[in-house]
Motif scaffolding. Structure first.
Motif, PDB file in Angstrom:
ATOM      1  N   PRO A 115       0.790  -1.101  -0.066  1.00 25.83           N
ATOM      2  CA  PRO A 115      -0.004  -0.062  -0.121  1.00 25.83           C
ATOM      3  C   PRO A 115       1.140   1.142  -0.001  1.00 25.83           C
ATOM      4  O   PRO A 115       1.729   1.174   0.748  1.00 25.83           O
ATOM      5  N   GLU A 116       0.359   2.674  -0.556  1.00 24.05           N
ATOM      6  CA  GLU A 116       0.809   3.677  -0.356  1.00 24.05           C
ATOM      7  C   GLU A 116       0.947   3.909   1.086  1.00 24.05           C
ATOM      8  O   GLU A 116       0.453   4.257   2.362  1.00 24.05           O
ATOM      9  N   ARG A 117       2.849   4.385   1.461  1.00 28.03           N
ATOM     10  CA  ARG A 117       2.966   4.386   2.759  1.00 28.03           C
ATOM     11  C   ARG A 117       2.166   5.528   3.722  1.00 28.03           C
ATOM     12  O   ARG A 117       1.655   7.023   2.342  1.00 28.03           O
ATOM     13  N   MET A 118       1.770   6.075   4.617  1.00 24.76           N
ATOM     14  CA  MET A 118       0.888   6.702   5.490  1.00 24.76           C
ATOM     15  C   MET A 118       2.012   7.161   6.560  1.00 24.76           C
ATOM     16  O   MET A 118       3.010   7.136   6.969  1.00 24.76           O
ATOM     17  N   PRO A 119       1.754   8.612   6.292  1.00 23.60           N
ATOM     18  CA  PRO A 119       2.187   9.400   8.229  1.00 23.60           C
ATOM     19  C   PRO A 119       2.548   8.674   9.189  1.00 23.60           C
ATOM     20  O   PRO A 119       1.151   8.089   9.340  1.00 23.60           O
ATOM     21  N   HIS A 120       3.570   8.240   9.350  1.00 28.38           N
ATOM     22  CA  HIS A 120       3.650   7.534  10.806  1.00 28.38           C
ATOM     23  C   HIS A 120       2.375   8.107  12.059  1.00 28.38           C
ATOM     24  O   HIS A 120       1.722   6.558  12.819  1.00 28.38           O
ATOM     25  N   TRP A 121       1.872   9.281  12.334  1.00 27.46           N
ATOM     26  CA  TRP A 121       0.614   9.416  12.872  1.00 27.46           C
ATOM     27  C   TRP A 121      -0.413   8.752  12.494  1.00 27.46           C
ATOM     28  O   TRP A 121      -1.358   8.490  13.127  1.00 27.46           O
ATOM     29  N   ILE A 122      -1.027   8.782  11.548  1.00 28.17           N
ATOM     30  CA  ILE A 122      -2.458   7.994  10.436  1.00 28.17           C
ATOM     31  C   ILE A 122      -2.305   6.453  11.081  1.00 28.17           C
ATOM     32  O   ILE A 122      -2.951   6.287  10.863  1.00 28.17           O
ATOM     33  N   ASP A 123      -0.652   5.953  11.278  1.00 29.21           N
ATOM     34  CA  ASP A 123       0.211   4.718  10.424  1.00 29.21           C
ATOM     35  C   ASP A 123      -0.310   4.211  12.210  1.00 29.21           C
ATOM     36  O   ASP A 123      -1.227   3.166  12.912  1.00 29.21           O
ATOM     37  N   GLU A 124      -0.351   4.981  13.904  1.00 30.08           N
ATOM     38  CA  GLU A 124      -1.274   5.089  14.888  1.00 30.08           C
ATOM     39  C   GLU A 124      -2.292   5.343  14.905  1.00 30.08           C
ATOM     40  O   GLU A 124      -2.129   4.173  16.122  1.00 30.08           O
ATOM     41  N   LEU A 125      -2.818   6.042  14.066  1.00 28.70           N
ATOM     42  CA  LEU A 125      -4.594   6.415  14.199  1.00 28.70           C
ATOM     43  C   LEU A 125      -5.453   4.708  13.738  1.00 28.70           C
ATOM     44  O   LEU A 125      -5.752   4.497  14.670  1.00 28.70           O
ATOM     45  N   VAL A 126      -4.465   4.657  13.270  1.00 30.11           N
ATOM     46  CA  VAL A 126      -5.227   2.719  12.520  1.00 30.11           C
ATOM     47  C   VAL A 126      -5.081   1.526  13.268  1.00 30.11           C
ATOM     48  O   VAL A 126      -6.073   0.842  13.591  1.00 30.11           O
ATOM     49  N   GLN A 127      -3.998   1.727  14.121  1.00 28.37           N
ATOM     50  CA  GLN A 127      -3.261   0.427  14.767  1.00 28.37           C
ATOM     51  C   GLN A 127      -4.829   0.726  16.053  1.00 28.37           C
ATOM     52  O   GLN A 127      -5.243  -0.574  17.070  1.00 28.37           O
ATOM     53  N   SER A 128      -4.973   1.892  16.411  1.00 31.42           N
ATOM     54  CA  SER A 128      -5.294   2.089  17.596  1.00 31.42           C
ATOM     55  C   SER A 128      -6.577   2.154  17.178  1.00 31.42           C
ATOM     56  O   SER A 128      -7.977   1.995  18.307  1.00 31.42           O
ATOM     57  N   GLY A 129      -7.016   1.707  15.697  1.00 32.37           N
ATOM     58  CA  GLY A 129      -8.576   1.784  15.890  1.00 32.37           C
ATOM     59  C   GLY A 129      -9.529   3.097  15.764  1.00 32.37           C
ATOM     60  O   GLY A 129      -8.835   3.576  14.746  1.00 32.37           O
ATOM     61  N   PHE A 130     -10.580   2.872  16.726  1.00 32.91           N
ATOM     62  CA  PHE A 130     -11.393   4.287  16.068  1.00 32.91           C
ATOM     63  C   PHE A 130     -11.372   4.744  17.433  1.00 32.91           C
ATOM     64  O   PHE A 130     -12.371   5.474  17.787  1.00 32.91           O
ATOM     65  N   ASP A 131     -10.001   5.078  18.086  1.00 34.62           N
ATOM     66  CA  ASP A 131      -9.731   6.183  19.289  1.00 34.62           C
ATOM     67  C   ASP A 131     -10.426   7.515  18.597  1.00 34.62           C
ATOM     68  O   ASP A 131      -9.917   7.407  17.010  1.00 34.62           O
ATOM     69  N   ARG A 132     -10.782   8.664  18.909  1.00 36.40           N
ATOM     70  CA  ARG A 132     -10.499   9.936  19.007  1.00 36.40           C
ATOM     71  C   ARG A 132      -9.341  10.426  18.475  1.00 36.40           C
ATOM     72  O   ARG A 132      -7.813   9.686  18.172  1.00 36.40           O
ATOM     73  N   PHE A 133      -9.809  11.334  17.723  1.00 40.03           N
ATOM     74  CA  PHE A 133      -8.679  11.695  16.598  1.00 40.03           C
ATOM     75  C   PHE A 133      -8.762  13.176  17.110  1.00 40.03           C
ATOM     76  O   PHE A 133      -8.418  14.277  16.679  1.00 40.03           O
ATOM     77  N   ASP A 134      -7.473  12.411  18.040  1.00 42.61           N
ATOM     78  CA  ASP A 134      -6.773  13.954  18.482  1.00 42.61           C
ATOM     79  C   ASP A 134      -5.389  14.352  18.313  1.00 42.61           C
ATOM     80  O   ASP A 134      -4.459  14.432  18.494  1.00 42.61           O
ATOM     81  N   GLY A 135      -4.676  12.446  18.303  1.00 39.34           N
ATOM     82  CA  GLY A 135      -3.406  12.177  18.403  1.00 39.34           C
ATOM     83  C   GLY A 135      -2.249  13.529  17.159  1.00 39.34           C
ATOM     84  O   GLY A 135      -1.379  13.800  17.893  1.00 39.34           O
ATOM     85  N   ALA A 136      -2.698  13.388  15.899  1.00 40.80           N
ATOM     86  CA  ALA A 136      -1.861  14.342  15.303  1.00 40.80           C
ATOM     87  C   ALA A 136      -1.930  15.962  15.793  1.00 40.80           C
ATOM     88  O   ALA A 136      -1.351  16.765  15.490  1.00 40.80           O
TER      89      ALA A 136
END
Length: 220
Positions: A115-136
Motif C-alpha cells: 500500500p501507499e506509505r502513510m504518515p506515522h501518525w496516521i499509522d498509529e491511528l489505524v492501529q488504535s482502531g476508532f479512538d478519537r482523532f486527537d493525536g495528530a
C-alpha cells in the motif's frame, strides 16, 4: 451473491461503498486509487483487488477504467488487498471473465502489492482502531491533519472512525459475542446507538446481521 460483471468507470470519485458478498476486481485497463479503512493502493492494469464481504472502500478514478468484478461467495475470508502475478495477467488477457475458482487459483501464486506509505501518525491511528482523532494535533495543525488524513483515506476522520467502529462491531458479532457486549466493546453509547448506526451504514439491524452470519442461514 455478486455475479460476474463488466464495469466501466469514468474519471472521478466513487464515494465510500460496500457490497454484501466478497468479490475480486480484475483491472483490464486504466488506473485508480482505492482506499479501505486500513490502507490505500495505487491500482493499475493487471492487478486484482480482493474485497471481503461488507468491506468499505473508496475509489478515485484517474482515467477511464475497465474491470471485471467476480463474485467470490459468502465464505471467502481473505482481507482487503491488492495482488499481481502472471496467473492474474493470464486471466485478464482472456476474452471472457473467469469463474471464481480460477480467481482463487490465481491468488495462490500472486504477490501482494504494497500500500501507499502513510504518515506515522496516521499509522498509529489505524492501529488504535476508532479512538478519537486527537493525536495528530500535537504534531501539526488540525486543518493540516484533517486534510492529510482525507487525502489518504478519501474520507474525513469522523467518517473513517464511524466506519471502523461498525467494522469492529461486525467482527465481534461474527465471533459470537452477545449484542449488548458488542455495543460496549465497540464503543457505542448503548445497544440502541449501535442499532441506529448499523441501520444507517448497512441497512440492517445488528440482530439482522447476526442472523445472516449463522451457518444455517446463508447470505443472499
Amino acid at each position: 451473491m455478486l455475479t460476474t460483471a463488466l464495469s466501466s468507470m469514468e474519471t472521478g470519485f466513487i464515494s465510500p461503498h460496500r457490497h454484501h458478498d466478497a468479490y475480486a476486481t480484475l483491472v483490464r485497463c486504466g488506473s485508480y486509487v482505492e482506499a479501505s479503512l486500513t490502507a490505500k493502493v495505487n491500482v493499475r492494469r493487471g492487478m486484482l483487488i480482493v474485497h471481503p464481504h461488507l468491506n468499505l472502500h473508496v475509489d478515485h478514478i484517474h482515467e477511464p477504467t475497465s474491470v471485471w468484478n467476480i463474485g467470490l461467495g459468502s465464505d471467502f475470508d481473505l482481507p482487503w488487498a491488492c495482488y499481481t502475478g502472471r496467473a492474474i495477467e493470464r486471466l485478464i488477457a482472456k476474452d471472457n471473465p473467469p469463474p471464481a475458482h480460477s480467481v482463487l487459483d490465481a491468488l495462490e501464486t500472486a504477490t501482494s502489492v504494497d500500500p501507499e506509505r502513510m504518515p506515522h501518525w496516521i499509522d498509529e491511528l489505524v492501529q488504535s482502531g476508532f479512538d478519537r482523532f486527537d493525536g495528530a494535533q500535537s504534531i501539526l495543525s488540525r486543518e493540516h491533519a484533517h486534510r492529510t488524513f482525507r487525502d489518504y483515506f478519501q474520507m474525513t476522520p469522523g467518517r473513517w472512525r464511524r466506519e471502523r467502529q461498525i467494522q469492529h462491531a461486525m467482527t465481534l458479532i461474527e465471533s459470537g459475542l452477545d449484542l449488548a457486549s458488542v455495543a460496549y466493546d465497540a464503543g457505542f453509547t448503548d445497544q440502541s446507538h449501535m442499532t441506529k448506526r448499523f441501520r444507517k451504514a448497512l441497512g440492517v439491524t445488528p440482530g439482522d446481521f447476526l442472523n445472516l452470519t449463522k451457518p444455517d442461514k446463508p447470505r443472499t
